[in-house]
Write an enzyme that holds these catalytic residues in place. Structure first.
Site, mmCIF file in Angstrom:
data_model
loop_
_atom_site.group_PDB
_atom_site.id
_atom_site.type_symbol
_atom_site.label_atom_id
_atom_site.label_comp_id
_atom_site.label_asym_id
_atom_site.label_seq_id
_atom_site.Cartn_x
_atom_site.Cartn_y
_atom_site.Cartn_z
ATOM 1 N N GLU A 290 0.825 -1.218 0.000
ATOM 2 C CA GLU A 290 0.000 0.000 0.000
ATOM 3 C C GLU A 290 0.856 1.263 0.000
ATOM 4 O O GLU A 290 0.572 2.231 0.714
ATOM 5 C CB GLU A 290 -0.983 0.013 1.185
ATOM 6 C CG GLU A 290 -2.199 -0.861 0.939
ATOM 7 C CD GLU A 290 -3.300 -0.661 1.975
ATOM 8 O OE1 GLU A 290 -3.319 0.409 2.622
ATOM 9 O OE2 GLU A 290 -4.127 -1.559 2.132
ATOM 10 N N GLY A 291 1.911 1.253 -0.785
ATOM 11 C CA GLY A 291 2.834 2.382 -0.834
ATOM 12 C C GLY A 291 3.999 2.122 0.088
ATOM 13 O O GLY A 291 3.884 2.270 1.310
#
Length: 712
Positions: A434-435
């Site tokens: 997620e990043g």
């Protein structure tokens, strides 16, 4: 012509040159979500009344019942080592999660889900993760970034009617394909393409896309029955330069001709399901586009809006669970394990580490809880979500590293009685997805925060894009007043807005002053470096770190205020001082590295009269460690989500600590002396007032200390 127009006209050309270019995908990311209390910190004017007015975390009766019953039962079905060895959850666990609608927590009740709020959703994931990370990941993915949330906000009525009840009760298991082999962190540049076409289906001409794609690292892909897919839509009938329609999201049932679920990935050899997805000329009808044809090209905006809230829930919950487990286990093992005639938790070197872990946990979990309260109040704080993603997962990694050091040999011998090894191995997964934290820290927190949270920068960028002299002039005049105000507050004094808790009034004054210094520093950095700052990631990382420390300090004030627990004051004050000290050190480091003449002089000027709050001294850290050793209720308040699994080392430790509490600290010390003299549990226990209890404790403690062995 007014003064604003004149100022705007004079500034238009240099600002157009200095401001970084902003594409559509970057604009969508910047505009996603809302601005919460982090905006007040960025402006240099934190309002403590507004902070506290966010209110405490609340659970409905149904949410509390689910935590007390279904979640407790599920935790009791989870054997960390057995699941890790089998590389899958047991069939009865899968079925229980379906039956009790763990996959439909965020789906409203009218669609068959549980209709839980953000805090309840996070609490479920956190409690599961304290006993088995794979079960937590399996539960969190359908409730995080994926089809359900996208359908709720953007789906057509027909899509909602078909999919939401099936997702809620587990008849359908979803995954979402975003990451490509050549577009990981740069997700907006995914190469997967869908060409607009028409196919004959059952005698009807159906419009849709022929999509070819390659996705990897897709959690739940091996067991998914419906695949959410992001691809770049293209209409080749349009003129050159107008063919790209933009990122588009679709739902594809499994199986579908041309789509293949690949061989399983094993992230850090974890038991949760993960794998690649491939597609060659997969026909995606318009009815499969989330939201229908009108949402073609709107996928990136949809995803960014979902992430604005989602980043604050799932991965921060894993980080919080890791911290809570690490503090509980390190503190508990420090009581049970004895060396040199003392429980190891009483040695200063160990006690100081445990106290530091507890202080960090108070601050980071305060930020997580505060953001969940803001989400449940209707906010979508995108910048705060990025702060949580980075700093909760990093705090989890730091905490579990410390706990492993304290466990020593016990920590590194794998087996059913190991306390942390499986969670330790999982930690890089949370850091990465997620990043990745490097990306999120260096680009998103400050890069997005500088534009989104600043009271004038977004207006200035929009005015330049629109070539509107009047709007630019008004924004610049306001910006000038903003800088002057923060310059005065930085050099002289920053008033405290609102009424913080009296116990933390001194720290609140320091926070207000540091916030003004931070706001001024941001304006100086942007003014001196212009668009170059976007590419100077070491500097932007520091600016993001300072904002994060101020945010966690603010959340610590909020937590103490809304919980109203005077027993936690030493931890709240320690958390505040630690975060403020870290924020100040970041600012000092930034000025030392600012690539502009006179940087040290500017830094000394801005940071003068900082009224430095000294970091915690050794005596304070040791007092906190003693508080944790002698007051189990403090540990319970810090680690409320640590749950009881089916079996294994955590159950053994809990049993030993329960018996130790019955025995009493003085009695356990006396008992340990008898053991060293007699070298016999039975003889030592016989010398105690309650021999049966003493023997039970010695046997339980011995079980905690022993490690597993296996046949060659």
């Amino acid at each position: 012509m007014g003064i604003a127009s004149i100022v705007g006209q004079l500034a238009m050309a240099p600002f157009a040159k200095a401001l970084p270019a902003m594409g559509d995908t970057e604009r969508a990311a910047l505009e996603a979500g809302t601005v919460g209390f982090e905006g007040q910190l960025f402006a240099g004017t934190p309002d403590f009344d507004a902070l506290i007015a966010t209110g405490p975390n609340k659970l409905t009766a149904d949410e509390q019942s689910f935590l007390d019953n279904e979640v407790r039962v599920l935790c009791g079905m989870l054997d960390d080592f057995a699941i890790d060895t089998a590389r899958d959850l047991p069939p009865e666990v899968w079925q229980f999660m379906r039956d009790k609608r763990f996959f439909g927590m965020i789906i409203p009740k009218e669609w068959g889900g549980l209709g839980f709020g953000h805090f309840a959703h996070a609490a479920v994931v956190t409690r599961l993760a304290t006993v088995n990370v794979s079960a937590a990941v399996t539960a969190m993915v359908p409730n995080s970034l994926g089809p359900a949330e996208l359908l709720l906000h953007h789906g057509t009525d027909q899509q909602k009617k078909h999919y939401l009840p099936r997702l809620a009760d587990g008849r359908d298991l979803p995954c979402f394909g975003l990451t490509s082999p050549y577009a990981g962190s740069d997700a907006a540049s995914i190469p997967d393409r869908g060409i607009l076409t028409t196919r004959e289906i059952d005698g009807q001409q159906v419009r849709g896309f022929s999509v070819t794609f390659s996705k990897r690292y897709i959690t739940l892909a091996p067991v998914a029955t419906v695949v959410g897919l992001a691809f770049n839509a293209c209409d080749e009938s349009r003129p050159e330069g107008e063919r790209d329609l933009g990122i588009t999201c679709a739902l594809i049932p499994v199986p579908t001709p041309g789509m293949q679920i690949g061989r399983r990935h094993r992230p850090m050899d974890s038991a949760f399901m993960n794998g690649p997805i491939f597609g060659e000329d997969v026909f995606v009808p318009m009815d499969w586009i989330i939201g229908g044809e009108k949402q073609v090209g709107q996928g990136w905006r949809m995803l960014m809006e979902s992430l604005a809230a989602g980043r604050a829930i799932s991965l921060p919950a894993l980080g919080a669970a890791t911290q809570q487990s690490s503090v509980f286990i390190a503190n508990g093992y420090g009581e049970v394990r004895e060396q040199f005639g003392l429980p190891i938790g009483k040695f200063d070197a160990v006690a100081g580490i445990i106290a530091g872990m507890a202080v960090a946990l108070y601050a980071t979990d305060a930020a997580r809880r505060f953001t969940a309260a803001a989400l449940d109040n209707g906010g979508q704080p995108a910048v705060a979500s990025a702060i949580l993603k980075v700093h909760l997962t990093e705090a989890g990694r730091t905490s579990i590293n410390h706990a492993m050091d304290i466990l020593g040999g016990k920590g590194i011998i794998n087996g059913p009685s190991n306390l942390l090894s499986v969670a330790y191995r999982h930690m890089p997964v949370a850091i990465t997805v997620e990043g990745a934290n490097i990306l999120t820290r260096s680009l998103i927190i400050f890069g997005q925060g500088a534009v989104r949270c600043h009271p004038y920068v977004m207006a200035e960028m929009q005015a330049v894009a629109d070539k509107n002299d009047e709007v630019l002039g008004r924004a610049l005049l306001g910006h000038g007043g903003h800088v002057a105000k923060n310059f005065w507050r930085s050099l002289f004094d920053a008033p405290v807005v609102g009424t913080p808790p009296q116990d933390l009034a001194h720290e609140a004054r320091m926070l207000a002053r540091l916030s003004a210094k931070y706001a001024l520093t941001c304006d100086l950095a942007m003014g001196l470096l212009g668009g170059k700052l976007k590419r100077m990631e070491l500097l932007s990382s520091r600016l993001g770190d300072c904002l994060a420390h101020l945010y966690m300090a603010s959340a610590s004030i909020w937590r103490y205020a809304v919980e109203g627990d005077a027993q936690m004051l030493p931890l709240a004050r320690a958390a505040l001082r630690t975060q403020l000290d870290a924020a100040e050190e970041v600012l000092k480091d930034l000025y030392a590295n600012l690539p502009t003449p006179g940087r040290r002089l500017i830094g000394r000027l801005v940071l003068r009269r900082t009224a430095h709050l000294a970091p915690l001294r050794d005596v304070q850290m040791l007092a906190l460690a003693k508080l944790l050793r002698e007051n189990p209720s403090v540990v319970q308040r810090l680690c409320p989500d640590v749950s009881v699994p089916k079996g294994g080392g955590l159950v053994d430790l809990m049993k030993a600590l329960e018996l130790a509490a019955q025995l009493g600290d003085d009695a356990s010390a006396q008992l340990n002396k008898l053991v060293r003299r007699t070298h016999s549990f039975e003889e030592a226990a016989a010398g105690m007032p309650n021999p049966a209890l003493a023997l039970a404790y010695l046997q339980a403690a011995d079980k905690v200390i022993q490690v597993d062995d296996f046949a060659p």
